[in-house]
Structure formats: structure tokens, C-alpha cells
Design an enzyme around this catalytic site. Structure first.
Site, short mmCIF file in Angstrom:
data_model
loop_
_atom_site.label_atom_id
_atom_site.label_comp_id
_atom_site.label_asym_id
_atom_site.label_seq_id
_atom_site.Cartn_x
_atom_site.Cartn_y
_atom_site.Cartn_z
N HIS A 140 2.84 -4.01 6.48
CA HIS A 140 1.88 -2.91 6.27
C HIS A 140 1.93 -1.98 7.49
CE1 HIS A 140 -0.68 -4.59 2.88
NE2 HIS A 140 0.05 -5.65 3.20
N SER A 141 1.12 -0.93 7.45
CA SER A 141 0.86 -0.14 8.65
C SER A 141 -0.59 0.36 8.51
CB SER A 141 1.81 1.04 8.77
OG SER A 141 1.51 2.07 7.85
N TYR A 142 -1.25 0.83 9.54
CA TYR A 142 -0.79 0.84 10.90
C TYR A 142 -1.81 0.07 11.73
CZ TYR A 142 -4.46 4.35 11.21
OH TYR A 142 -5.68 4.98 11.13
N GLU A 170 1.14 -5.25 10.77
CA GLU A 170 0.64 -3.87 10.72
C GLU A 170 1.48 -3.13 11.74
OE1 GLU A 170 -1.61 -2.55 8.77
OE2 GLU A 170 -2.94 -4.16 8.12
N ARG A 185 -3.41 4.82 -1.92
CA ARG A 185 -3.25 3.45 -1.42
C ARG A 185 -2.95 2.44 -2.54
NH1 ARG A 185 -5.41 -0.23 2.63
NH2 ARG A 185 -6.55 -1.99 1.75
N HIS A 216 0.85 -1.20 0.00
CA HIS A 216 0.00 0.00 0.00
C HIS A 216 0.88 1.24 0.00
CE1 HIS A 216 -3.29 -2.75 1.68
NE2 HIS A 216 -3.56 -2.46 0.41
N ALA A 217 0.58 2.14 -0.94
CA ALA A 217 1.48 3.25 -1.24
C ALA A 217 1.74 4.18 -0.05
CB ALA A 217 0.88 4.05 -2.41
N ARG A 218 0.71 4.46 0.73
CA ARG A 218 0.86 5.49 1.78
C ARG A 218 1.49 4.98 3.06
NH1 ARG A 218 -5.68 5.80 2.31
NH2 ARG A 218 -6.02 3.77 3.24
N GLU A 219 1.73 3.69 3.16
CA GLU A 219 2.25 3.11 4.41
C GLU A 219 3.77 3.19 4.42
OE1 GLU A 219 0.25 -0.73 4.35
OE2 GLU A 219 -1.71 0.25 4.25
N ASN A 245 -3.68 -5.62 -2.40
CA ASN A 245 -3.97 -6.61 -1.37
C ASN A 245 -5.43 -7.08 -1.39
OD1 ASN A 245 -2.48 -8.16 0.45
ND2 ASN A 245 -3.35 -7.07 2.22
O1 0X9 Z 1 -6.62 -4.25 4.48
C1 0X9 Z 1 -5.47 -4.63 4.27
O2 0X9 Z 1 -5.06 -4.99 3.17
C2 0X9 Z 1 -4.48 -4.69 5.44
N1 0X9 Z 1 -4.67 -3.54 6.31
S1 0X9 Z 1 -4.18 -2.06 5.75
O3 0X9 Z 1 -4.61 -1.05 6.71
N2 0X9 Z 1 -2.59 -2.01 5.70
O4 0X9 Z 1 -4.71 -1.86 4.43
C3 0X9 Z 1 -4.72 -5.96 6.23
C4 0X9 Z 1 -4.45 -7.21 5.45
C5 0X9 Z 1 -4.79 -8.47 6.20
N3 0X9 Z 1 -4.80 -9.61 5.30
C6 0X9 Z 1 -5.79 -9.82 4.40
N4 0X9 Z 1 -6.87 -9.10 4.35
N5 0X9 Z 1 -5.65 -10.86 3.60
ZN ZN Z 2 -1.60 -1.98 3.96
#
Ligand code: 0X9
Ligand code: ZN
Ligand code: ZN
Length: 305
Positions: A193-195, A267, A123, A65-68, A140
Site C-alpha cells: 500500500h501507500s503512503y 505502506e 480508493r 487501494h485504487a489511488r495508491e 481492505n
Molecule cells: O487502512 C488501510 O487499509 C491501510 N492503510 S491505507 O492508507 N493504504 O489505506 C492499512 C492497512 C493495515 N492493515 C489492516 N488494517 N488490517
Molecule cells: Zn491502501
């Protein structure tokens, strides 16, 4: 100029990739696994002592994700620490003697570049398709794991757009192809990832527990305890669906269903005070504590080869 305690833009990360891999040829090599939508090379760094036989490996990516921004900062930190502690830290030495660690420092390079130049909160990827004026898909949500069934949107304008088909995003396809190609040696998949300070494992596309749920939880709790031992930072561990939210199409669930048992999503800091805008003063402590967790997982994987 590149700094481990600053958020480096893509140009700086790219020249860092070139210089770090040529400065340590006995421990690090690089390979391009494909180009992004906008044509930037996706380079995987392979860390490990050269050996005659094929070694088991861990794959870690940052910057889906770009903003992380703390995420790519961690991958850079990890590479630096691996190289600088090999030979003095017994765990790192043994890890890189026995295994290889593949590191993709920035997965979503086009998006990362866009967050530096135009929109800090972007993102998704930056791909375009005729028929929609909205840009990008959520990498993702684009993997083939319960694709677009829950916690993802089929609306191209949504921040969680799953894409037109699984692996429609070239960045996701390049990573999936690399992991499929190296499936027999990859024992662990780690994605940063974050956060929120969470350590997640499958599943996120279903509430069903993974076949290895107890072991995955035990390792996650050990890794969280190791992380906390440095500065007291608290992490919560558990399956994605119940610990953060149900969301299909993630790389962690996809890798797990492919057969990569030790599949984890971090995260990183914080829990919302700064969120994606984590101050640069927190890069060093965040990376140092996260190193302990990643090394804990790596040691467990190594012990259970
Ligand atoms: O939503 C996501 O992709 C991740 N959180 S974020 O805030 N960095 O965007 C969590 C990913 C957890 N794993 C899966 N959903 N498969
Ligand atoms: Zn993420
Ligand atoms: Zn250190």
C-alpha cells in the site's frame, strides 16, 4: 508503451502481464484467479524455477487501494528484477530455486482504471448494489477478520465501507479463494500500500498481540533496516492497530489467522508531502529500496521453512 519508471494504466499493465509471462516461460507463468466486478481478469504471475515437487510460496499483491499508484508500480518492478537478477543475484536465484512467488500486480483493477479515467483519488472497488447509489467497498475492510467491528464503516458511501458481507467484493473473494486453495504452500503474505513508510503486521482488528509478535517485529525491523541502507528512508514497524490505526477486515489479519505466519503490509513512500501523488521520479528509488525489504523477508521465510 509500458515503462517501469512511469505509472502505467491498466491497459498497459495488462499487455505487460501477457508479454512478460510469454517471454520467460522457464521462470514465470500466469493464471487467472477470477474476474473483477466489471469483468476484468485478475491474473496472478507465478515466479520460480520449475521443479518436480511442490514448492513453498510467498503471495504478494499490489493495488488493493485504487489511488495508491506506487503499489502496482512496485509489483511490476519486483517481477522485472526477479527475472533479470535470477542467475546473477545469489539470493534471488536461491529464492526462486526453492520457492515460488505469486504476484498479483493489481488487486483492485476496476478502481485503478477509474483513477486513471475519472477520479484520481478513488480508493474502493466499483461494485454496485440496488438500494444505494454509492459505489464500491474498501477491499481492505472486506476480509473476514473481525469484519466491520472497528475502523470500518457500514455506510456504503464511506471510503472505508466494509461491504455487505465478508468477501462481498468479488476481488477479495477471488484472492481469499486462491490463498485458501494454496494454504498448505503459502508461507508468507505481503501486501503493498501507500503512503506513510510503515511496515505493519497483525493485528489491526484488535489490540491483542499476535502469537508470533516478537518474531514478526524482529523480521520487520530487519527489513526496515535493509530498506534504509540504500537511501536512508526511515520506516516504522509494528502491529497495525497501534502503528497506524485499528481497522478490521484487512487481508493481512485474515491471512495471518488462516495460518500464514509471515503476513506484512507495506505502506510505501512518502510521509505526506506528495502522499498518493508520489512523483514518477520517485518510482525507481522507492522500488529499489523496497526490493531490499521484501528480499529480506523472503530470505528469512526461506531460511525458516
Ligand atoms: O487502512 C488501510 O487499509 C491501510 N492503510 S491505507 O492508507 N493504504 O489505506 C492499512 C492497512 C493495515 N492493515 C489492516 N488494517 N488490517
Ligand atoms: Zn491502501
Ligand atoms: Zn534494480
Amino acid at each position: 508503451t509500458h515503462s517501469y519508471t512511469k505509472y502505467n494504466n491498466w491497459d498497459k499493465v495488462q499487455s505487460w502481464i501477457a508479454s512478460i509471462s510469454s517471454s520467460n516461460p522457464s521462470l514465470i507463468s500466469k493464471q487467472v484467479i477470477g474476474n473483477t466486478y466489471e469483468g476484468r481478469p485478475m491474473t496472478v504471475l507465478k515466479l520460480g524455477k520449475k521443479s518436480g515437487s511442490t514448492k513453498p510460496a510467498i503471495f504478494m499483491d499490489c493495488g488493493i487501494h485504487a489511488r495508491e499508484w506506487i503499489s502496482p508500480a512496485f509489483c511490476q518492478w519486483f517481477v522485472k528484477e526477479a527475472l533479470s537478477t535470477y542467475g546473477s543475484d545469489s539470493q534471488m536465484t536461491s529464492l526462486l530455486d526453492q520457492m515460488d512467488v505469486f504476484v498479483l500486480p493489481v488487486f483492485n483493477i476496476d478502481g485503478y482504471d477509474y483513477t486513471h479515467k475519472s477520479n484520481r483519488m478513488w480508493r474502493k472497488t466499483r461494485s454496485r448494489r440496488s438500494g444505494s447509489s454509492c459505489i464500491g467497498a474498501d477491499p481492505n475492510r472486506n476480509f473476514n477478520a473481525g469484519w466491520c467491528t472497528i475502523g470500518a464503516s457500514s455506510n456504503p458511501c464511506s471510503d472505508t465501507f466494509c461491504g455487505y458481507t465478508p468477501e462481498s467484493e468479488i476481488e477479495a473473494k477471488n484472492v481469499a479463494d486462491f490463498i485458501r486453495r494454496n494454504k498448505s504452500i503459502i508461507k508468507s503474505y505481503i501486501t503493498i500500500h501507500s503512503y506513510s513508510q510503515l511496515l505493519l503486521f497483525p493485528y489491526s482488528y484488535t489490540y491483542e498481540l499476535a502469537a508470533h509478535h516478537s518474531e514478526l517485529l524482529k523480521v520487520a525491523e530487519g527489513a526496515s533496516a535493509a530498506l534504509r541502507s540504500l537511501y536512508g528512508t526511515r520506516y516504522t514497524s509494528g502491529p497495525g492497530a497501534t502503528t497506524i490505526y485499528p481497522a478490521a477486515g484487512g487481508s493481512d489479519d485474515w491471512a495471518y489467522d488462516l495460518g500464514v505466519k509471515y503476513s506484512y503490509t507495506f505502506e510505501l513512500r512518502d510521509t505526506g508531502r506528495y502522499g498518493f501523488l508520489l512523483p514518477e521520479s520517485q518510482i525507481k528509488p522507492t522500488c529499489e529500496e523496497t526490493m531490499l525489504a521484501v528480499k529480506y523477508i523472503a530470505a528469512y521465510v526461506q531460511k525458516n521453512l
